[in-house]
Design a protein around this motif. Sequence first.
Motif, short mmCIF file in Angstrom:
data_model
loop_
_atom_site.label_atom_id
_atom_site.label_comp_id
_atom_site.label_asym_id
_atom_site.label_seq_id
_atom_site.Cartn_x
_atom_site.Cartn_y
_atom_site.Cartn_z
N GLU A 187 -3.57 -3.98 -23.16
CA GLU A 187 -4.07 -3.09 -24.25
C GLU A 187 -5.57 -3.47 -24.84
OE1 GLU A 187 -2.64 0.13 -25.35
OE2 GLU A 187 -1.59 -0.37 -23.48
N ALA A 188 -5.80 -4.60 -24.69
CA ALA A 188 -6.85 -5.15 -25.17
C ALA A 188 -8.30 -4.16 -24.68
CB ALA A 188 -7.29 -6.81 -25.09
N ALA A 189 -7.99 -3.94 -23.25
CA ALA A 189 -9.16 -3.50 -22.45
C ALA A 189 -9.34 -1.93 -22.99
CB ALA A 189 -8.59 -3.35 -20.96
N ARG A 190 -8.38 -1.37 -23.79
CA ARG A 190 -8.70 -0.07 -23.85
C ARG A 190 -9.90 -0.06 -25.03
NH1 ARG A 190 -4.74 3.70 -22.88
NH2 ARG A 190 -2.69 2.71 -22.34
N GLY A 191 -9.99 -0.89 -25.70
CA GLY A 191 -11.15 -0.86 -26.73
C GLY A 191 -12.45 -1.31 -26.11
N LEU A 192 -12.41 -1.62 -24.78
CA LEU A 192 -13.62 -2.22 -24.09
C LEU A 192 -14.01 -1.23 -22.98
CD1 LEU A 192 -12.56 -6.11 -23.67
CD2 LEU A 192 -13.97 -5.13 -25.34
N VAL A 193 -13.36 -0.34 -22.54
CA VAL A 193 -13.25 0.45 -21.32
C VAL A 193 -13.37 1.92 -22.08
CG1 VAL A 193 -12.60 1.32 -19.38
CG2 VAL A 193 -12.27 -0.95 -19.61
#
Length: 133
Positions: A46-52
């Motif tokens: 889920e942390a990747a959602r804010g980065l991608v």
Amino acid sequence: LSATPGEPAVASAAAARNELLADLYAPLMAHEAHPATAGYVARGGEAARGLVPAPLSWAYALVSSRCFALSGGDTFGFVPFLDMCQHSAVPSANFTSDERGIVLRTLRPVAAGEEVTISYGGDYSSRRTFEQY
């Protein structure tokens, strides 16, 4: 279309652009809509959602950052060789267009290995570009 911390104007512009894109075609704002973004989220959690960026946000930025106004200013086109030119307030080249296509001409002698630059316009700034793309 996300912003760097501490840049409220940029964050606001990015959020407004994402809201507009979501209103136009919400399904493509889901990371799962494209295999690449879905893969990033699968690997990064889920942390990747804010980065991608969402697929539609990424596609919008890709297209709008590579379009050039052509003759008359009401027609836009993809011009791959211009995409390789960096901005300079004092460019080494300029491009023109007409009904036959695009021409890139140097404004001064350019040494072998020297970067060819063009002007992105008098109102170019990194902040404006970040907000737009």
